[in-house]
Design a protein around this motif. Structure first.
Motif, PDB file in Angstrom:
ATOM      1  N   TYR A   7      18.955 109.529  55.449  1.00 65.32           N
ATOM      2  CA  TYR A   7      18.451 109.233  56.786  1.00 65.32           C
ATOM      3  C   TYR A   7      17.954 110.554  57.361  1.00 65.32           C
ATOM      4  O   TYR A   7      18.736 111.458  57.636  1.00 65.32           O
ATOM      5  N   SER A   8      16.648 110.654  57.531  1.00 67.86           N
ATOM      6  CA  SER A   8      15.983 111.899  57.887  1.00 67.86           C
ATOM      7  C   SER A   8      15.408 111.826  59.291  1.00 67.86           C
ATOM      8  O   SER A   8      15.112 110.743  59.799  1.00 67.86           O
ATOM      9  N   THR A   9      15.210 112.997  59.893  1.00 74.07           N
ATOM     10  CA  THR A   9      14.528 113.062  61.180  1.00 74.07           C
ATOM     11  C   THR A   9      13.057 113.429  61.004  1.00 74.07           C
ATOM     12  O   THR A   9      12.381 113.756  61.963  1.00 74.07           O
ATOM     13  N   GLY A  10      12.573 113.380  59.767  1.00 68.97           N
ATOM     14  CA  GLY A  10      11.154 113.577  59.515  1.00 68.97           C
ATOM     15  C   GLY A  10      10.851 114.841  58.739  1.00 68.97           C
ATOM     16  O   GLY A  10      11.735 115.631  58.412  1.00 68.97           O
ATOM     17  N   PRO A  11       9.574 115.050  58.436  1.00 67.33           N
ATOM     18  CA  PRO A  11       9.158 116.145  57.569  1.00 67.33           C
ATOM     19  C   PRO A  11       9.381 117.537  58.151  1.00 67.33           C
ATOM     20  O   PRO A  11       9.379 118.515  57.413  1.00 67.33           O
ATOM     21  N   SER A  12       9.585 117.658  59.437  1.00 64.21           N
ATOM     22  CA  SER A  12       9.817 118.982  60.021  1.00 64.21           C
ATOM     23  C   SER A  12      11.274 119.436  59.891  1.00 64.21           C
ATOM     24  O   SER A  12      11.600 120.573  60.212  1.00 64.21           O
ATOM     25  N   CYS A  13      12.143 118.585  59.392  1.00 58.86           N
ATOM     26  CA  CYS A  13      13.566 118.908  59.243  1.00 58.86           C
ATOM     27  C   CYS A  13      13.787 119.659  57.922  1.00 58.86           C
ATOM     28  O   CYS A  13      13.673 119.074  56.846  1.00 58.86           O
ATOM     29  N   GLN A  14      14.108 120.943  58.020  1.00 54.87           N
ATOM     30  CA  GLN A  14      14.314 121.766  56.835  1.00 54.87           C
ATOM     31  C   GLN A  14      15.489 121.254  55.992  1.00 54.87           C
ATOM     32  O   GLN A  14      15.393 121.186  54.770  1.00 54.87           O
ATOM     33  N   ARG A  15      16.601 120.900  56.610  1.00 53.03           N
ATOM     34  CA  ARG A  15      17.766 120.407  55.859  1.00 53.03           C
ATOM     35  C   ARG A  15      17.438 119.092  55.140  1.00 53.03           C
ATOM     36  O   ARG A  15      17.911 118.849  54.030  1.00 53.03           O
ATOM     37  N   CYS A  16      16.622 118.275  55.773  1.00 51.90           N
ATOM     38  CA  CYS A  16      16.208 117.019  55.140  1.00 51.90           C
ATOM     39  C   CYS A  16      15.360 117.302  53.909  1.00 51.90           C
ATOM     40  O   CYS A  16      15.562 116.692  52.850  1.00 51.90           O
ATOM     41  N   ASP A  31      16.654 106.367  48.589  1.00 52.67           N
ATOM     42  CA  ASP A  31      15.758 105.788  49.586  1.00 52.67           C
ATOM     43  C   ASP A  31      15.723 106.763  50.753  1.00 52.67           C
ATOM     44  O   ASP A  31      16.767 107.282  51.172  1.00 52.67           O
ATOM     45  N   LEU A  32      14.540 107.014  51.287  1.00 54.59           N
ATOM     46  CA  LEU A  32      14.362 107.911  52.424  1.00 54.59           C
ATOM     47  C   LEU A  32      14.008 107.078  53.643  1.00 54.59           C
ATOM     48  O   LEU A  32      13.044 106.315  53.625  1.00 54.59           O
ATOM     49  N   VAL A  33      14.803 107.231  54.712  1.00 54.90           N
ATOM     50  CA  VAL A  33      14.602 106.475  55.941  1.00 54.90           C
ATOM     51  C   VAL A  33      14.369 107.457  57.081  1.00 54.90           C
ATOM     52  O   VAL A  33      15.231 108.305  57.363  1.00 54.90           O
ATOM     53  N   ASP A  34      13.219 107.369  57.730  1.00 51.49           N
ATOM     54  CA  ASP A  34      12.901 108.214  58.880  1.00 51.49           C
ATOM     55  C   ASP A  34      13.480 107.546  60.126  1.00 51.49           C
ATOM     56  O   ASP A  34      12.969 106.527  60.587  1.00 51.49           O
ATOM     57  N   ILE A  35      14.544 108.116  60.662  1.00 52.05           N
ATOM     58  CA  ILE A  35      15.213 107.480  61.796  1.00 52.05           C
ATOM     59  C   ILE A  35      14.464 107.688  63.116  1.00 52.05           C
ATOM     60  O   ILE A  35      14.841 107.102  64.127  1.00 52.05           O
ATOM     61  N   HIS A  36      13.416 108.496  63.109  1.00 53.34           N
ATOM     62  CA  HIS A  36      12.601 108.646  64.317  1.00 53.34           C
ATOM     63  C   HIS A  36      11.479 107.629  64.370  1.00 53.34           C
ATOM     64  O   HIS A  36      10.812 107.510  65.396  1.00 53.34           O
ATOM     65  N   ALA A  37      11.271 106.905  63.279  1.00 63.53           N
ATOM     66  CA  ALA A  37      10.263 105.839  63.289  1.00 63.53           C
ATOM     67  C   ALA A  37      10.726 104.732  64.229  1.00 63.53           C
ATOM     68  O   ALA A  37      11.907 104.375  64.254  1.00 63.53           O
ATOM     69  N   GLU A  38       9.821 104.216  64.990  1.00 66.21           N
ATOM     70  CA  GLU A  38      10.153 103.224  66.012  1.00 66.21           C
ATOM     71  C   GLU A  38      10.904 102.022  65.442  1.00 66.21           C
ATOM     72  O   GLU A  38      11.849 101.520  66.038  1.00 66.21           O
ATOM     73  N   HIS A  39      10.506 101.574  64.247  1.00 64.60           N
ATOM     74  CA  HIS A  39      11.138 100.395  63.656  1.00 64.60           C
ATOM     75  C   HIS A  39      12.550 100.691  63.131  1.00 64.60           C
ATOM     76  O   HIS A  39      13.248  99.767  62.720  1.00 64.60           O
ATOM     77  N   ASN A  40      12.990 101.944  63.162  1.00 62.61           N
ATOM     78  CA  ASN A  40      14.339 102.306  62.718  1.00 62.61           C
ATOM     79  C   ASN A  40      15.254 102.706  63.872  1.00 62.61           C
ATOM     80  O   ASN A  40      16.269 103.370  63.673  1.00 62.61           O
ATOM     81  N   ALA A  41      14.908 102.312  65.092  1.00 63.87           N
ATOM     82  CA  ALA A  41      15.689 102.693  66.274  1.00 63.87           C
ATOM     83  C   ALA A  41      17.137 102.201  66.190  1.00 63.87           C
ATOM     84  O   ALA A  41      18.057 102.910  66.607  1.00 63.87           O
ATOM     85  N   GLU A  42      17.346 101.030  65.632  1.00 61.57           N
ATOM     86  CA  GLU A  42      18.709 100.506  65.522  1.00 61.57           C
ATOM     87  C   GLU A  42      19.544 101.328  64.543  1.00 61.57           C
ATOM     88  O   GLU A  42      20.733 101.562  64.779  1.00 61.57           O
ATOM     89  N   ILE A  43      18.926 101.761  63.457  1.00 55.92           N
ATOM     90  CA  ILE A  43      19.638 102.600  62.487  1.00 55.92           C
ATOM     91  C   ILE A  43      20.015 103.923  63.135  1.00 55.92           C
ATOM     92  O   ILE A  43      21.141 104.395  62.996  1.00 55.92           O
ATOM     93  N   ARG A  44      19.070 104.538  63.858  1.00 58.06           N
ATOM     94  CA  ARG A  44      19.343 105.798  64.541  1.00 58.06           C
ATOM     95  C   ARG A  44      20.487 105.625  65.536  1.00 58.06           C
ATOM     96  O   ARG A  44      21.412 106.440  65.590  1.00 58.06           O
TER      97      ARG A  44
END
Length: 84
Positions: A7-16, A31-44
């Motif tokens: 579960y990533s915060t996107g490509p700008s996250c160095q640790r990710c 599987d890579l899940v971008d938790i900042h994507a609007e459709h993943n708000a519940e996961i975040r």
């Protein structure tokens, strides 16, 4: 092999990025899940509000879960020793 989700915060996250690079180098599929994507708000909301994670990425491997870049735990997955 254990199912792994990052579960990533996107490509700008160095640790990710480091986590994904380590998994790739060791041949661990994930599987890579971008938790900042609007459709993943519940996961975040679940990861942050319910589980209390404040550091990205959050990695789920089977029944284990951790946050941050943890090469020791990733190496454990690759060697078949499990987590921790």
């Amino acid at each position: 092999m254990t199912h792994v989700t990052v579960y990533s915060t996107g490509p700008s996250c160095q640790r990710c990025r480091l986590t994904c690079q380590r998994l790739d180098a060791l041949g661990i599929r994930y599987d890579l899940v971008d938790i900042h994507a609007e459709h993943n708000a519940e996961i975040r909301a679940f990861l942050v509000d319910e589980l209390g994670y404040r550091e990205a990425p959050v990695i789920e491997a089977g029944d284990a879960r951790w946050s941050g870049f943890r090469p020791d735990l990733i190496d454990g997955l690759a060697s078949g020793l499990g987590i921790g």
